[in-house]
Design a protein around this motif. Sequence first.
Motif, PDB file in Angstrom:
ATOM      1  N   TYR A 168       0.831  -1.203   0.000  1.00 27.91           N
ATOM      2  CA  TYR A 168       0.000   0.000   0.000  1.00 27.91           C
ATOM      3  C   TYR A 168       0.867   1.255   0.000  1.00 27.91           C
ATOM      4  CZ  TYR A 168      -3.509   3.398   1.425  1.00 27.91           C
ATOM      5  OH  TYR A 168      -4.327   4.494   1.479  1.00 27.91           O
ATOM      6  N   ILE A 169       1.961   1.227   0.764  1.00 25.65           N
ATOM      7  CA  ILE A 169       2.893   2.367   0.769  1.00 25.65           C
ATOM      8  C   ILE A 169       3.472   2.579  -0.618  1.00 25.65           C
ATOM      9  CG2 ILE A 169       5.129   3.177   1.627  1.00 25.65           C
ATOM     10  CD1 ILE A 169       4.465   1.848   4.296  1.00 25.65           C
ATOM     11  N   ALA A 170       3.823   1.464  -1.289  1.00 21.83           N
ATOM     12  CA  ALA A 170       4.365   1.549  -2.650  1.00 21.83           C
ATOM     13  C   ALA A 170       3.351   2.182  -3.588  1.00 21.83           C
ATOM     14  CB  ALA A 170       4.768   0.163  -3.147  1.00 21.83           C
ATOM     15  N   LYS A 171       2.064   1.832  -3.427  1.00 20.33           N
ATOM     16  CA  LYS A 171       1.019   2.417  -4.267  1.00 20.33           C
ATOM     17  C   LYS A 171       0.882   3.915  -4.018  1.00 20.33           C
ATOM     18  CE  LYS A 171      -1.822  -1.752  -4.830  1.00 20.33           C
ATOM     19  NZ  LYS A 171      -3.145  -2.381  -4.569  1.00 20.33           N
ATOM     20  N   LEU A 172       1.036   4.315  -2.763  1.00 25.44           N
ATOM     21  CA  LEU A 172       0.985   5.740  -2.443  1.00 25.44           C
ATOM     22  C   LEU A 172       2.122   6.492  -3.135  1.00 25.44           C
ATOM     23  CD1 LEU A 172       0.124   5.703   1.381  1.00 25.44           C
ATOM     24  CD2 LEU A 172      -1.400   6.276  -0.516  1.00 25.44           C
ATOM     25  N   PHE A 173       3.320   5.904  -3.096  1.00 28.06           N
ATOM     26  CA  PHE A 173       4.463   6.503  -3.780  1.00 28.06           C
ATOM     27  C   PHE A 173       4.190   6.608  -5.276  1.00 28.06           C
ATOM     28  CE2 PHE A 173       6.463   7.006  -0.055  1.00 28.06           C
ATOM     29  CZ  PHE A 173       7.391   6.078   0.408  1.00 28.06           C
ATOM     30  N   ASP A 174       3.646   5.538  -5.826  1.00 21.03           N
ATOM     31  CA  ASP A 174       3.379   5.500  -7.261  1.00 21.03           C
ATOM     32  C   ASP A 174       2.335   6.541  -7.631  1.00 21.03           C
ATOM     33  OD1 ASP A 174       3.627   4.438  -9.896  1.00 21.03           O
ATOM     34  OD2 ASP A 174       1.714   3.386  -9.590  1.00 21.03           O
ATOM     35  N   ALA A 175       1.284   6.670  -6.803  1.00 28.79           N
ATOM     36  CA  ALA A 175       0.223   7.634  -7.093  1.00 28.79           C
ATOM     37  C   ALA A 175       0.756   9.066  -7.043  1.00 28.79           C
ATOM     38  CB  ALA A 175      -0.910   7.463  -6.094  1.00 28.79           C
ATOM     39  N   ALA A 176       1.654   9.316  -6.117  1.00 25.19           N
ATOM     40  CA  ALA A 176       2.213  10.663  -6.016  1.00 25.19           C
ATOM     41  C   ALA A 176       3.026  11.013  -7.246  1.00 25.19           C
ATOM     42  CB  ALA A 176       3.071  10.791  -4.760  1.00 25.19           C
ATOM     43  N   GLY A 177       3.714  10.008  -7.816  1.00 24.10           N
ATOM     44  CA  GLY A 177       4.495  10.250  -9.018  1.00 24.10           C
ATOM     45  C   GLY A 177       5.703  11.130  -8.801  1.00 24.10           C
ATOM     46  N   GLU A 178       6.155  11.217  -7.542  1.00 23.23           N
ATOM     47  CA  GLU A 178       7.257  12.126  -7.244  1.00 23.23           C
ATOM     48  C   GLU A 178       8.412  11.417  -6.533  1.00 23.23           C
ATOM     49  OE1 GLU A 178       5.525  15.098  -4.824  1.00 23.23           O
ATOM     50  OE2 GLU A 178       4.487  16.082  -6.470  1.00 23.23           O
ATOM     51  N   MET A 179       8.456  10.105  -6.612  1.00 20.88           N
ATOM     52  CA  MET A 179       9.491   9.389  -5.867  1.00 20.88           C
ATOM     53  C   MET A 179      10.893   9.821  -6.273  1.00 20.88           C
ATOM     54  SD  MET A 179      10.629   7.404  -3.665  1.00 20.88           S
ATOM     55  CE  MET A 179       9.078   6.841  -3.034  1.00 20.88           C
TER      56      MET A 179
END
Length: 250
Positions: free
Chosen positions: A39-50
């Motif tokens: 879920y944390i990975a999905k949040l990072f992906d959704a932000a698109g700013e990693m």
Amino acid sequence: FIQPEEAGSAKAMLADARSFAVRLENTLDLRLSDAEVVYIAKLFDAAGEMSEIIELAHSDVEMVEIAHRLTEAVAKRTGLDFQEDRTLRAGLVEHLGAAMKRLREGTRIRNPLLSPIRKDYEDLFGIVRQAVDEIRNGLDVPDEEIGFLVMHFGASIERLNQPEQPVRAILVCSSGLSSSRLLGTRLRKEMPQIEVLGNASWYEAARMPEEQYDLIISTIDLPLSKDKYIRLSPLLTADDKERLLQFLQR
């Protein structure tokens, strides 16, 4: 279907999320499940700013390291405890972030204060230049940028020279008013380490008990030895401030 490059990106994202989760677990003393890591990975992906977050983190670490090395190099050459000045460290880190960006992009740097900085801080300018050349990481650093750094170290020197307790001073001029009043205003504004007790004529100052003050500052010559008072211009020039700081140290 997931393309190979997308699969590789997803793995990298998951690895970053897992690394973040481990730090979070250690900090908060808890245990995160695999589903929560995903879920944390999905949040990072959704932000698109990693990538920007990682770059910023590395950039901050780089600026802290450069500020530390620069402070150490200048302290070594001057013998002053710049490492003890947290305000200097914070100011350098903030300044270096923008400075490194300008230098790497080749942006022209303007410093309208370069000439007076060189005049007022001649020795410090040379020291900072040597320190920067020692750690410049292949970058060509112009004098304009050195001037900005000298301002940070010059301000730090004034902070380091401030006594723990304010120095009590009386101001003397021929009339007890006018020029000493102007000087008092300048001192209160620019040198808070000096507590101005008031303005007086020499007749009044000579009859004041010595335990009531620490220093006599005058706009005129007085019938005292040079180690008993200091004469300054009512305008409190840069040279006056430097002489006064040296006088306080002695």
